[in-house]
Design a protein around this motif. Structure first.
Motif, mmCIF file in Angstrom:
data_model
loop_
_atom_site.group_PDB
_atom_site.id
_atom_site.type_symbol
_atom_site.label_atom_id
_atom_site.label_comp_id
_atom_site.label_asym_id
_atom_site.label_seq_id
_atom_site.Cartn_x
_atom_site.Cartn_y
_atom_site.Cartn_z
ATOM 1 N N GLY A 159 4.331 7.613 -0.340
ATOM 2 C CA GLY A 159 4.295 7.062 1.072
ATOM 3 C C GLY A 159 5.814 6.795 1.477
ATOM 4 N N THR A 160 6.118 5.570 2.055
ATOM 5 C CA THR A 160 7.399 5.401 2.475
ATOM 6 C C THR A 160 8.332 4.979 1.136
ATOM 7 O OG1 THR A 160 6.806 3.061 2.800
ATOM 8 C CG2 THR A 160 6.399 4.454 4.489
ATOM 9 N N PRO A 161 9.611 4.855 1.479
ATOM 10 C CA PRO A 161 10.647 4.272 0.568
ATOM 11 C C PRO A 161 10.138 2.978 -0.012
ATOM 12 C CG PRO A 161 11.811 5.499 1.991
ATOM 13 C CD PRO A 161 10.464 5.612 2.481
ATOM 14 N N LEU A 162 9.600 2.168 0.872
ATOM 15 C CA LEU A 162 9.279 0.843 0.536
ATOM 16 C C LEU A 162 7.931 0.959 -0.414
ATOM 17 C CD1 LEU A 162 9.672 -2.094 0.625
ATOM 18 C CD2 LEU A 162 8.377 -2.230 2.879
ATOM 19 N N HIS A 163 7.199 1.787 -0.024
ATOM 20 C CA HIS A 163 5.835 1.975 -1.202
ATOM 21 C C HIS A 163 6.498 2.430 -2.412
ATOM 22 C CE1 HIS A 163 3.245 2.474 2.470
ATOM 23 N NE2 HIS A 163 2.443 1.907 1.885
ATOM 24 N N ALA A 182 16.661 -3.276 6.736
ATOM 25 C CA ALA A 182 17.042 -2.157 7.333
ATOM 26 C C ALA A 182 15.893 -1.884 8.400
ATOM 27 C CB ALA A 182 17.411 -1.014 6.306
ATOM 28 N N GLY A 183 14.695 -2.492 8.234
ATOM 29 C CA GLY A 183 13.670 -2.381 9.133
ATOM 30 C C GLY A 183 12.664 -1.640 8.783
ATOM 31 N N ALA A 184 12.464 -1.611 7.431
ATOM 32 C CA ALA A 184 11.195 -0.855 6.844
ATOM 33 C C ALA A 184 9.897 -1.515 7.453
ATOM 34 C CB ALA A 184 11.289 -0.889 5.407
ATOM 35 N N ASN A 185 8.839 -0.739 7.707
ATOM 36 C CA ASN A 185 7.584 -0.996 8.262
ATOM 37 C C ASN A 185 6.995 -1.670 7.054
ATOM 38 O OD1 ASN A 185 5.162 -1.497 9.173
ATOM 39 N ND2 ASN A 185 4.830 0.475 9.919
ATOM 40 N N VAL A 186 6.778 -2.881 6.935
ATOM 41 C CA VAL A 186 6.279 -3.661 5.764
ATOM 42 C C VAL A 186 4.911 -3.506 5.593
ATOM 43 C CG1 VAL A 186 5.749 -5.898 6.931
ATOM 44 C CG2 VAL A 186 6.496 -5.828 4.598
ATOM 45 N N ASN A 187 4.135 -3.084 6.614
ATOM 46 C CA ASN A 187 2.865 -2.721 6.690
ATOM 47 C C ASN A 187 2.360 -1.502 6.993
ATOM 48 O OD1 ASN A 187 1.653 -5.410 6.260
ATOM 49 N ND2 ASN A 187 2.498 -5.977 8.540
ATOM 50 N N ALA A 188 3.378 -0.291 6.394
ATOM 51 C CA ALA A 188 3.096 0.968 6.639
ATOM 52 C C ALA A 188 1.999 1.541 5.396
ATOM 53 C CB ALA A 188 4.244 1.659 6.040
ATOM 54 N N LEU A 189 1.006 2.351 5.945
ATOM 55 C CA LEU A 189 -0.040 2.698 5.103
ATOM 56 C C LEU A 189 0.219 3.945 4.396
ATOM 57 C CD1 LEU A 189 -2.990 1.888 7.475
ATOM 58 C CD2 LEU A 189 -1.961 0.439 5.331
ATOM 59 N N LYS A 190 -0.356 3.899 2.946
ATOM 60 C CA LYS A 190 -0.367 5.146 2.257
ATOM 61 C C LYS A 190 -1.750 5.129 1.616
ATOM 62 C CE LYS A 190 0.614 8.967 -0.073
ATOM 63 N NZ LYS A 190 0.407 10.413 0.523
ATOM 64 N N THR A 191 -2.928 6.031 1.927
ATOM 65 C CA THR A 191 -4.308 5.743 1.740
ATOM 66 C C THR A 191 -4.601 4.319 1.823
ATOM 67 O OG1 THR A 191 -3.646 5.564 -0.855
ATOM 68 C CG2 THR A 191 -4.155 7.708 0.082
ATOM 69 N N HIS A 192 -4.183 4.109 2.957
ATOM 70 C CA HIS A 192 -4.458 2.435 3.433
ATOM 71 C C HIS A 192 -3.952 1.560 2.574
ATOM 72 C CE1 HIS A 192 -7.366 4.185 6.543
ATOM 73 N NE2 HIS A 192 -7.795 5.016 5.625
ATOM 74 N N LYS A 193 -3.168 1.782 1.633
ATOM 75 C CA LYS A 193 -2.329 0.681 0.804
ATOM 76 C C LYS A 193 -1.267 0.471 1.511
ATOM 77 C CE LYS A 193 -4.281 1.282 -3.666
ATOM 78 N NZ LYS A 193 -5.288 2.409 -3.656
ATOM 79 N N THR A 194 -0.728 -1.040 1.734
ATOM 80 C CA THR A 194 0.411 -1.191 1.817
ATOM 81 C C THR A 194 1.267 -1.571 0.756
ATOM 82 O OG1 THR A 194 -0.178 -3.697 1.893
ATOM 83 C CG2 THR A 194 -0.631 -2.563 3.936
ATOM 84 N N PRO A 195 2.822 -1.883 1.043
ATOM 85 C CA PRO A 195 3.742 -2.062 -0.093
ATOM 86 C C PRO A 195 3.094 -3.425 -0.868
ATOM 87 C CG PRO A 195 4.899 -1.419 1.633
ATOM 88 C CD PRO A 195 3.581 -1.412 2.293
ATOM 89 N N LEU A 196 2.345 -4.289 -0.019
ATOM 90 C CA LEU A 196 2.088 -5.366 -0.521
ATOM 91 C C LEU A 196 0.496 -5.206 -1.610
ATOM 92 C CD1 LEU A 196 2.108 -8.538 -0.779
ATOM 93 C CD2 LEU A 196 0.569 -8.827 0.806
ATOM 94 N N HIS A 197 -0.178 -4.365 -1.198
ATOM 95 C CA HIS A 197 -1.253 -3.783 -2.193
ATOM 96 C C HIS A 197 -0.536 -2.987 -3.377
ATOM 97 C CE1 HIS A 197 -3.728 -3.441 1.565
ATOM 98 N NE2 HIS A 197 -4.803 -3.509 0.432
ATOM 99 N N MET A 198 0.517 -2.574 -3.172
ATOM 100 C CA MET A 198 1.339 -1.845 -4.584
ATOM 101 C C MET A 198 1.696 -2.872 -5.471
ATOM 102 S SD MET A 198 0.879 1.286 -3.523
ATOM 103 C CE MET A 198 1.946 2.284 -4.397
ATOM 104 N N ILE A 199 2.410 -3.869 -4.741
ATOM 105 C CA ILE A 199 2.848 -5.096 -5.674
ATOM 106 C C ILE A 199 1.623 -5.568 -6.394
ATOM 107 C CG2 ILE A 199 3.785 -7.439 -5.470
ATOM 108 C CD1 ILE A 199 5.918 -5.290 -5.351
ATOM 109 N N ALA A 200 0.669 -5.979 -5.562
ATOM 110 C CA ALA A 200 -0.421 -6.607 -6.247
ATOM 111 C C ALA A 200 -1.107 -5.793 -7.492
ATOM 112 C CB ALA A 200 -1.599 -6.763 -5.012
ATOM 113 N N GLN A 201 -1.081 -4.446 -7.206
ATOM 114 C CA GLN A 201 -1.698 -3.559 -8.170
ATOM 115 C C GLN A 201 -0.834 -3.193 -9.343
ATOM 116 O OE1 GLN A 201 -2.858 0.062 -6.261
ATOM 117 N NE2 GLN A 201 -3.930 0.819 -8.172
ATOM 118 N N HIS A 202 0.358 -3.143 -9.207
ATOM 119 C CA HIS A 202 1.210 -2.648 -10.139
ATOM 120 C C HIS A 202 2.048 -3.793 -10.936
ATOM 121 C CE1 HIS A 202 0.531 1.655 -9.349
ATOM 122 N NE2 HIS A 202 0.621 1.364 -8.046
ATOM 123 N N SER A 203 2.507 -4.595 -10.280
ATOM 124 C CA SER A 203 3.654 -5.544 -11.036
ATOM 125 C C SER A 203 3.011 -7.075 -10.851
ATOM 126 C CB SER A 203 4.965 -5.515 -10.252
ATOM 127 O OG SER A 203 5.020 -6.020 -8.941
#
Length: 287
Positions: A159-163, A182-203
């Motif tokens: 997805g994005t670098p933030l993902h 730097a203005g990264a879109n904090v709610n950008a989607l990758k397969t409907h997952k946001t960076p917050l989803h990634m944090i909850a899932q992985h770490s």
């Protein structure tokens, strides 16, 4: 998990190192082998004797790709001085700047940029910023952002670098904050997952989750299976409690104002915040 591009290129580097121990490998790619072994004297001897610095290894990897992947500044500089293609692309369209970013060598990154390396090269599976963010190479991320890297470029894997920065078991908080500032879109989607989803899932990092929320991450968004970040934080009751609290309680008005101002400025002007003629406490608040 490393990107597909660098799984292949690390394999190439291992192949080259193994071939260095065999006569057949030495005959096929002697310069690549010398670079992979970080043998500057051998590199210098081969180039002086006429070996082409732009010879392509398997998957179109050049000696410069390999030098950058090892983070060897001396060999990288030598190859550039002798005509290496700065923006050479491997079969996966990875450039030497991608490899230098993956290695974490800020010196190699700066050298490549000073010789015309494209900070946003086209047709990539993964951009240099993705490679640095994925591995938490903070100074490389800072350097690439200063050089104009697209903070919301989307690759085919993360997805994005933030993902990418949020996908490790031990994410770099500093790296995540740099991307957010730097203005990264904090709610950008990758397969409907946001960076917050990634944090909850992985770490399940509460610090990372709270940082994302402070920059406007939504605790309500659902992935392609209908799951919120709280649904994915099953390994951490404490993180689930944090997310549940933010689902229940509205954001303070001051936070809403801060996020609105940042949104109106947009990524292209956020870098000017530290230079505003304003009290330091206000500058810190807006950052």
């Amino acid at each position: 998990m490393p990107s597909l591009t660098h799984q292949l290129e690390h394999n190439n580097l291992n192949i080259a190192s193994e071939q260095h121990d065999t006569n057949a490998g030495d005959e096929l790619f002697p310069l690549h082998n010398a670079v992979a072994s970080r043998d500057f004297d051998e590199v210098e001897q081969l180039v002086s004797s006429g070996y082409d610095v732009n010879t392509q290894h398997y998957d179109r990897v050049t000696p410069l790709h390999m030098a950058c992947l090892t983070g060897d500044l001396r060999i990288t500089s030598y190859l550039i001085q002798h005509g290496s293609w700065i923006n050479a692309q491997s079969i996966d369209n990875s450039t030497p700047l991608c490899d230098a970013s993956a290695s974490g060598s800020v010196e190699c990154v700066k050298l490549l940029l000073s010789h015309g390396a494209l900070v946003n090269p086209p047709l990539l599976l993964s951009t240099p910023l993705h490679e640095a963010a994925l591995r938490g190479h903070t100074e490389v991320v800072r350097c690439l952002l200063s050089a104009g890297a697209q903070v919301d470029a989307s690759d085919l894997h993360y997805g994005t670098p933030l993902h990418a920065a949020c996908s490790w078991v031990t994410p770099s908080i500093t790296c995540i904050k740099l991307l957010l500032q730097a203005g990264a879109n904090v709610n950008a989607l990758k397969t409907h997952k946001t960076p917050l989803h990634m944090i909850a899932q992985h770490s399940c990092s509460e610090e990372a989750a709270l940082l994302l929320i402070s920059y406007g991450a939504s605790v309500y968004l659902r992935d392609n299976q209908g799951r919120t970040p709280r649904d994915l934080a099953v390994r951490s009751p404490s993180l689930q409690h944090v997310l549940a609290t933010h689902e229940r309680d509205p954001q303070p008005l001051t936070q809403c104002c801060r996020l609105t101002i940042r949104s109106q400025l947009g990524p292209s002007r956020l870098h000017a915040i530290p230079h505003l003629d304003a009290p330091q406490i206000l500058i810190g608040f807006l950052q």
